[in-house]
Design a protein around this motif. Structure first.
Motif, mmCIF file in Angstrom:
data_model
loop_
_atom_site.group_PDB
_atom_site.id
_atom_site.type_symbol
_atom_site.label_atom_id
_atom_site.label_comp_id
_atom_site.label_asym_id
_atom_site.label_seq_id
_atom_site.Cartn_x
_atom_site.Cartn_y
_atom_site.Cartn_z
ATOM 1 N N GLU A 87 -26.525 -16.228 40.605
ATOM 2 C CA GLU A 87 -25.322 -16.526 41.389
ATOM 3 C C GLU A 87 -25.158 -18.027 41.581
ATOM 4 O O GLU A 87 -24.050 -18.562 41.476
ATOM 5 C CB GLU A 87 -25.384 -15.829 42.745
ATOM 6 C CG GLU A 87 -25.168 -14.333 42.685
ATOM 7 C CD GLU A 87 -25.361 -13.676 44.045
ATOM 8 O OE1 GLU A 87 -25.931 -14.313 44.961
ATOM 9 O OE2 GLU A 87 -24.949 -12.514 44.174
ATOM 10 N N GLY A 88 -26.277 -18.707 41.874
ATOM 11 C CA GLY A 88 -26.227 -20.150 42.054
ATOM 12 C C GLY A 88 -25.828 -20.871 40.771
ATOM 13 O O GLY A 88 -25.035 -21.819 40.799
ATOM 14 N N LEU A 89 -26.357 -20.422 39.649
ATOM 15 C CA LEU A 89 -25.982 -21.032 38.371
ATOM 16 C C LEU A 89 -24.504 -20.826 38.056
ATOM 17 O O LEU A 89 -23.816 -21.753 37.610
ATOM 18 C CB LEU A 89 -26.838 -20.454 37.242
ATOM 19 C CG LEU A 89 -28.309 -20.856 37.246
ATOM 20 C CD1 LEU A 89 -29.077 -20.057 36.193
ATOM 21 C CD2 LEU A 89 -28.448 -22.345 36.978
ATOM 22 N N LEU A 90 -24.021 -19.614 38.292
ATOM 23 C CA LEU A 90 -22.603 -19.345 38.040
ATOM 24 C C LEU A 90 -21.713 -20.148 38.974
ATOM 25 O O LEU A 90 -20.674 -20.679 38.556
ATOM 26 C CB LEU A 90 -22.314 -17.845 38.190
ATOM 27 C CG LEU A 90 -22.860 -16.955 37.085
ATOM 28 C CD1 LEU A 90 -22.648 -15.486 37.443
ATOM 29 C CD2 LEU A 90 -22.186 -17.277 35.761
ATOM 30 N N GLU A 91 -22.109 -20.256 40.225
ATOM 31 C CA GLU A 91 -21.323 -21.036 41.178
ATOM 32 C C GLU A 91 -21.262 -22.495 40.746
ATOM 33 O O GLU A 91 -20.197 -23.124 40.757
ATOM 34 C CB GLU A 91 -21.946 -20.916 42.565
ATOM 35 C CG GLU A 91 -21.146 -21.600 43.653
ATOM 36 C CD GLU A 91 -21.778 -21.406 45.021
ATOM 37 O OE1 GLU A 91 -21.580 -22.299 45.860
ATOM 38 O OE2 GLU A 91 -22.463 -20.385 45.228
ATOM 39 N N GLY A 92 -22.415 -23.037 40.320
ATOM 40 C CA GLY A 92 -22.440 -24.420 39.842
ATOM 41 C C GLY A 92 -21.597 -24.588 38.585
ATOM 42 O O GLY A 92 -20.882 -25.593 38.432
ATOM 43 N N TYR A 93 -21.638 -23.621 37.703
ATOM 44 C CA TYR A 93 -20.841 -23.687 36.480
ATOM 45 C C TYR A 93 -19.347 -23.702 36.802
ATOM 46 O O TYR A 93 -18.585 -24.507 36.269
ATOM 47 C CB TYR A 93 -21.177 -22.496 35.577
ATOM 48 C CG TYR A 93 -20.270 -22.380 34.381
ATOM 49 C CD1 TYR A 93 -20.434 -23.222 33.286
ATOM 50 C CD2 TYR A 93 -19.243 -21.441 34.353
ATOM 51 C CE1 TYR A 93 -19.609 -23.128 32.187
ATOM 52 C CE2 TYR A 93 -18.410 -21.339 33.263
ATOM 53 C CZ TYR A 93 -18.587 -22.181 32.180
ATOM 54 O OH TYR A 93 -17.751 -22.087 31.098
ATOM 55 N N PHE A 94 -18.916 -22.814 37.697
ATOM 56 C CA PHE A 94 -17.504 -22.749 38.044
ATOM 57 C C PHE A 94 -17.058 -23.983 38.814
ATOM 58 O O PHE A 94 -15.923 -24.449 38.649
ATOM 59 C CB PHE A 94 -17.193 -21.469 38.827
ATOM 60 C CG PHE A 94 -17.221 -20.237 37.965
ATOM 61 C CD1 PHE A 94 -16.428 -20.137 36.825
ATOM 62 C CD2 PHE A 94 -18.053 -19.172 38.276
ATOM 63 C CE1 PHE A 94 -16.450 -19.006 36.037
ATOM 64 C CE2 PHE A 94 -18.095 -18.037 37.482
ATOM 65 C CZ PHE A 94 -17.293 -17.952 36.363
ATOM 66 N N LEU A 95 -17.934 -24.564 39.636
ATOM 67 C CA LEU A 95 -17.590 -25.804 40.309
ATOM 68 C C LEU A 95 -17.407 -26.937 39.308
ATOM 69 O O LEU A 95 -16.466 -27.735 39.404
ATOM 70 C CB LEU A 95 -18.662 -26.184 41.334
ATOM 71 C CG LEU A 95 -18.673 -25.382 42.637
ATOM 72 C CD1 LEU A 95 -19.880 -25.777 43.486
ATOM 73 C CD2 LEU A 95 -17.395 -25.639 43.423
ATOM 74 N N GLN A 96 -18.298 -27.019 38.323
ATOM 75 C CA GLN A 96 -18.174 -28.046 37.289
ATOM 76 C C GLN A 96 -16.906 -27.828 36.456
ATOM 77 O O GLN A 96 -16.220 -28.778 36.119
ATOM 78 C CB GLN A 96 -19.419 -28.024 36.369
ATOM 79 C CG GLN A 96 -20.676 -28.522 37.033
ATOM 80 C CD GLN A 96 -20.591 -30.013 37.342
ATOM 81 O OE1 GLN A 96 -19.915 -30.771 36.657
ATOM 82 N NE2 GLN A 96 -21.290 -30.420 38.378
ATOM 83 N N ALA A 97 -16.630 -26.570 36.121
ATOM 84 C CA ALA A 97 -15.437 -26.274 35.330
ATOM 85 C C ALA A 97 -14.188 -26.593 36.112
ATOM 86 O O ALA A 97 -13.192 -27.085 35.558
ATOM 87 C CB ALA A 97 -15.449 -24.796 34.922
ATOM 88 N N GLY A 98 -14.189 -26.360 37.408
ATOM 89 C CA GLY A 98 -13.038 -26.677 38.252
ATOM 90 C C GLY A 98 -12.820 -28.173 38.356
ATOM 91 O O GLY A 98 -11.693 -28.648 38.392
ATOM 92 N N LYS A 99 -13.883 -28.963 38.385
ATOM 93 C CA LYS A 99 -13.754 -30.420 38.463
ATOM 94 C C LYS A 99 -13.195 -30.983 37.156
ATOM 95 O O LYS A 99 -12.460 -31.952 37.173
ATOM 96 C CB LYS A 99 -15.117 -31.051 38.763
ATOM 97 C CG LYS A 99 -15.575 -30.844 40.178
ATOM 98 C CD LYS A 99 -16.908 -31.527 40.415
ATOM 99 C CE LYS A 99 -17.404 -31.281 41.824
ATOM 100 N NZ LYS A 99 -18.704 -31.902 42.046
#
Length: 74
Positions: free
Chosen positions: A59-71
């Motif tokens: 979950e943490g990895l996916l959250e970090g991935y989506f945050l990076q993709a959003g930026k």
């Protein structure tokens, strides 16, 4: 009569020792089975903990991935 008493006492002694050995073995066997049950419960808890930790990590990895993709899109 002397030989009969010796054989009788020897037989009773052998039976008593065999009974004690059987009783100790039965107790040890009971302790072993209870320890096995406890070990199985502890292993089950550890496996469920590891599964929960893995899910939290994913979950943490996916959250970090989506945050990076959003930026990147901004």
């Amino acid at each position: 009569m002397d030989e009969f008493e010796f054989i009788a006492s020897l037989t009773i002694t052998v039976i008593a020792i065999a009974g004690l050995i059987w009783r100790f073995e039965a107790r040890i066997s009971g302790v072993e089975s209870r320890l096995g049950e406890r070990i199985a419960r502890i292993e089950g808890r550890l496996e469920s903990f590891a599964t929960k930790a893995d899910i939290a990590r994913i979950e943490g990895l996916l959250e970090g991935y989506f945050l990076q993709a959003g930026k990147r899109e901004e």
